[in-house]
Design a protein around this motif. Structure first.
Motif, PDB file in Angstrom:
ATOM      1  N   THR A  18     -10.599   0.323   2.901  1.00 37.56           N
ATOM      2  CA  THR A  18      -9.134   0.972   3.161  1.00 37.56           C
ATOM      3  C   THR A  18      -8.355  -0.083   2.294  1.00 37.56           C
ATOM      4  OG1 THR A  18      -8.838  -0.123   5.127  1.00 37.56           O
ATOM      5  CG2 THR A  18      -9.724   2.318   5.022  1.00 37.56           C
ATOM      6  N   LEU A  19      -7.091  -0.065   1.963  1.00 38.69           N
ATOM      7  CA  LEU A  19      -6.198  -0.705   1.370  1.00 38.69           C
ATOM      8  C   LEU A  19      -6.216  -1.949   2.300  1.00 38.69           C
ATOM      9  CD1 LEU A  19      -3.343   1.186  -0.334  1.00 38.69           C
ATOM     10  CD2 LEU A  19      -4.950  -0.551  -1.500  1.00 38.69           C
ATOM     11  N   LYS A  20      -6.013  -1.725   3.830  1.00 38.53           N
ATOM     12  CA  LYS A  20      -5.929  -2.739   4.642  1.00 38.53           C
ATOM     13  C   LYS A  20      -7.162  -3.676   4.655  1.00 38.53           C
ATOM     14  CE  LYS A  20      -5.143  -3.537   9.784  1.00 38.53           C
ATOM     15  NZ  LYS A  20      -4.867  -2.702  10.959  1.00 38.53           N
ATOM     16  N   LYS A  71      -9.548  -8.820   2.990  1.00 38.31           N
ATOM     17  CA  LYS A  71     -10.583  -9.642   2.356  1.00 38.31           C
ATOM     18  C   LYS A  71     -10.297 -10.629   1.120  1.00 38.31           C
ATOM     19  CE  LYS A  71     -14.901  -8.347   1.445  1.00 38.31           C
ATOM     20  NZ  LYS A  71     -15.855  -7.396   0.954  1.00 38.31           N
ATOM     21  N   SER A  72      -8.942 -10.058   0.606  1.00 38.09           N
ATOM     22  CA  SER A  72      -8.482 -10.595  -0.642  1.00 38.09           C
ATOM     23  C   SER A  72      -7.508 -11.650  -0.397  1.00 38.09           C
ATOM     24  CB  SER A  72      -8.151  -9.708  -1.426  1.00 38.09           C
ATOM     25  OG  SER A  72      -6.882  -8.926  -1.225  1.00 38.09           O
ATOM     26  N   GLY A  73      -6.523 -11.405   0.696  1.00 42.44           N
ATOM     27  CA  GLY A  73      -5.386 -11.977   1.146  1.00 42.44           C
ATOM     28  C   GLY A  73      -4.130 -11.660   0.119  1.00 42.44           C
ATOM     29  N   LEU A  74      -4.478 -10.497  -0.350  1.00 39.92           N
ATOM     30  CA  LEU A  74      -3.064  -9.737  -1.139  1.00 39.92           C
ATOM     31  C   LEU A  74      -2.740  -8.696  -0.051  1.00 39.92           C
ATOM     32  CD1 LEU A  74      -4.911  -9.408  -4.573  1.00 39.92           C
ATOM     33  CD2 LEU A  74      -3.234 -11.379  -4.021  1.00 39.92           C
ATOM     34  N   SER A  75      -1.359  -8.651  -0.483  1.00 40.12           N
ATOM     35  CA  SER A  75      -0.677  -7.549   0.737  1.00 40.12           C
ATOM     36  C   SER A  75      -1.183  -6.053   0.145  1.00 40.12           C
ATOM     37  CB  SER A  75       0.675  -7.685   0.610  1.00 40.12           C
ATOM     38  OG  SER A  75       1.434  -7.069  -0.858  1.00 40.12           O
ATOM     39  N   GLU A  76      -1.168  -5.175   1.147  1.00 38.54           N
ATOM     40  CA  GLU A  76      -1.271  -3.747   0.722  1.00 38.54           C
ATOM     41  C   GLU A  76      -0.368  -3.202  -0.311  1.00 38.54           C
ATOM     42  OE1 GLU A  76      -2.247  -3.038   5.502  1.00 38.54           O
ATOM     43  OE2 GLU A  76      -1.958  -1.273   4.043  1.00 38.54           O
ATOM     44  N   SER A  77       0.882  -4.014  -0.319  1.00 40.24           N
ATOM     45  CA  SER A  77       1.758  -3.313  -1.343  1.00 40.24           C
ATOM     46  C   SER A  77       1.476  -3.482  -2.620  1.00 40.24           C
ATOM     47  CB  SER A  77       3.294  -3.776  -0.835  1.00 40.24           C
ATOM     48  OG  SER A  77       4.238  -3.543  -1.950  1.00 40.24           O
ATOM     49  N   PRO A 118      -1.972  -7.240 -12.985  1.00 40.56           N
ATOM     50  CA  PRO A 118      -2.495  -8.504 -12.244  1.00 40.56           C
ATOM     51  C   PRO A 118      -2.619  -9.715 -13.433  1.00 40.56           C
ATOM     52  CG  PRO A 118      -4.116  -6.881 -12.622  1.00 40.56           C
ATOM     53  CD  PRO A 118      -3.265  -6.268 -13.220  1.00 40.56           C
ATOM     54  N   SER A 119      -2.364 -10.793 -12.670  1.00 42.59           N
ATOM     55  CA  SER A 119      -2.587 -12.074 -13.726  1.00 42.59           C
ATOM     56  C   SER A 119      -4.307 -12.176 -13.447  1.00 42.59           C
ATOM     57  CB  SER A 119      -2.011 -13.337 -13.094  1.00 42.59           C
ATOM     58  OG  SER A 119      -2.604 -13.533 -11.459  1.00 42.59           O
ATOM     59  N   PHE A 120      -4.844 -13.145 -14.437  1.00 40.40           N
ATOM     60  CA  PHE A 120      -6.234 -13.407 -14.130  1.00 40.40           C
ATOM     61  C   PHE A 120      -6.543 -14.173 -12.913  1.00 40.40           C
ATOM     62  CE2 PHE A 120      -9.028 -12.663 -17.691  1.00 40.40           C
ATOM     63  CZ  PHE A 120      -8.299 -12.183 -18.573  1.00 40.40           C
ATOM     64  N   GLN A 121      -5.757 -14.842 -12.440  1.00 35.59           N
ATOM     65  CA  GLN A 121      -6.200 -15.498 -11.148  1.00 35.59           C
ATOM     66  C   GLN A 121      -6.223 -14.413 -10.004  1.00 35.59           C
ATOM     67  OE1 GLN A 121      -3.220 -18.523  -9.795  1.00 35.59           O
ATOM     68  NE2 GLN A 121      -4.388 -18.991  -8.005  1.00 35.59           N
ATOM     69  N   LEU A 122      -5.276 -13.547 -10.022  1.00 34.68           N
ATOM     70  CA  LEU A 122      -5.241 -12.321  -9.152  1.00 34.68           C
ATOM     71  C   LEU A 122      -6.562 -11.422  -9.386  1.00 34.68           C
ATOM     72  CD1 LEU A 122      -2.302 -10.498  -7.957  1.00 34.68           C
ATOM     73  CD2 LEU A 122      -4.414  -9.247  -8.413  1.00 34.68           C
ATOM     74  N   LEU A 169      -9.592 -10.522  -6.581  1.00 29.61           N
ATOM     75  CA  LEU A 169     -10.070  -9.093  -6.424  1.00 29.61           C
ATOM     76  C   LEU A 169     -11.497  -8.967  -6.759  1.00 29.61           C
ATOM     77  CD1 LEU A 169      -7.272  -6.897  -7.874  1.00 29.61           C
ATOM     78  CD2 LEU A 169      -7.946  -6.845  -5.459  1.00 29.61           C
ATOM     79  N   LEU A 170     -12.161  -9.480  -7.830  1.00 27.12           N
ATOM     80  CA  LEU A 170     -13.396  -9.707  -8.185  1.00 27.12           C
ATOM     81  C   LEU A 170     -14.162 -10.006  -7.094  1.00 27.12           C
ATOM     82  CD1 LEU A 170     -13.512 -10.949 -11.652  1.00 27.12           C
ATOM     83  CD2 LEU A 170     -14.192  -8.627 -10.934  1.00 27.12           C
ATOM     84  N   GLN A 171     -13.719 -11.203  -6.402  1.00 27.40           N
ATOM     85  CA  GLN A 171     -14.695 -11.712  -5.435  1.00 27.40           C
ATOM     86  C   GLN A 171     -14.500 -11.093  -3.910  1.00 27.40           C
ATOM     87  OE1 GLN A 171     -12.808 -15.427  -3.809  1.00 27.40           O
ATOM     88  NE2 GLN A 171     -14.567 -15.955  -2.314  1.00 27.40           N
TER      89      GLN A 171
END
Length: 212
Positions: free
Chosen positions: A46-48, A53-59, A71-75, A79-81
């Protein structure tokens, strides 16, 4: 994803960035956002869950998936991880080997229950979409072939395994056969068939039907 995979992924991303300095336009043209969403759904996240897992907000994730945020390359590396995929899997069409990484667990007495006068079916792995097999368990209430107004028939093939009790398998081109716990049968689903319990208690069976 292990350290070696992360390093390999980082190298792939860095190489792609060197070859394509205007990478944002490339990502948008490849519709990376919807691809991230498809991969997330294939992995039953799920988005949640992906947010955790990623530390990025659902928004933020929602905006990326809907191509409202580049997204930036760092972002992207984050996400890849979190998705445990490579750069090529992220940017190409969803590959069969990624589809095959799906997994579903159904605990005892879980799964949607569908009652009929003759059977009580409990669906297994019901959350997996676009699967090729339909697995489910059934409690066989029927005690006589007369319980059925007509043969059961549908496209595909079917596997039956008796889990407990005993059943009588009726197929329109064969004589009825008794199956005890541990016995199984494989047959064409287009052939009329029906199952009745012949043990003291209602029998329990596992069905696996193909989905054409």
């Amino acid at each position: 994803m292990n350290a070696h995979s992360l390093e390999a992924t980082s190298n792939l991303v860095a190489t792609h960035q060197r070859k394509h300095p205007d990478y944002l336009a490339t990502i948008e043209s490849e519709r990376l956002g919807p691809q991230i969403k498809r991969i997330r759904q294939v992995k039953n996240l799920t988005l949640k869950a992906l947010s955790q897992k990623s530390g990025l907000s659902e928004s933020t994730l929602s905006k990326i998936e809907n191509n409202r945020l580049s997204p930036s390359f760092q972002l992207l590396q984050t996400l890849l991880q979190a998705l445990e995929v490579t750069w090529s899997q992220l940017t190409s069409s969803l590959k069969p080997d990624l589809q095959l990484s799906r997994r579903s667990l159904t605990r005892k007495a879980e799964g949607p229950l569908h009652q009929t006068p003759s059977y009580a079916h409990r669906l297994l792995a019901h959350e997996i979409k676009q699967k090729k097999l339909l697995p489910f368990t059934s409690t066989i209430h029927a005690r006589s072939i007369d319980s059925f107004k007509d043969w059961v028939r549908h496209d595909g093939e079917e596997f039956l395994l008796v889990l407990s009790g005993a059943v009588e398998l009726h197929c329109e081109h064969y004589e009825p056969v008794r199956l005890e716990a541990g016995d199984s049968s494989y047959f064409d689903s287009s052939m009329g068939h029906a199952l009745v319990s012949v043990s003291e208690d209602d029998a329990e069976v596992l069905w696996v039907a193909s989905l054409n």
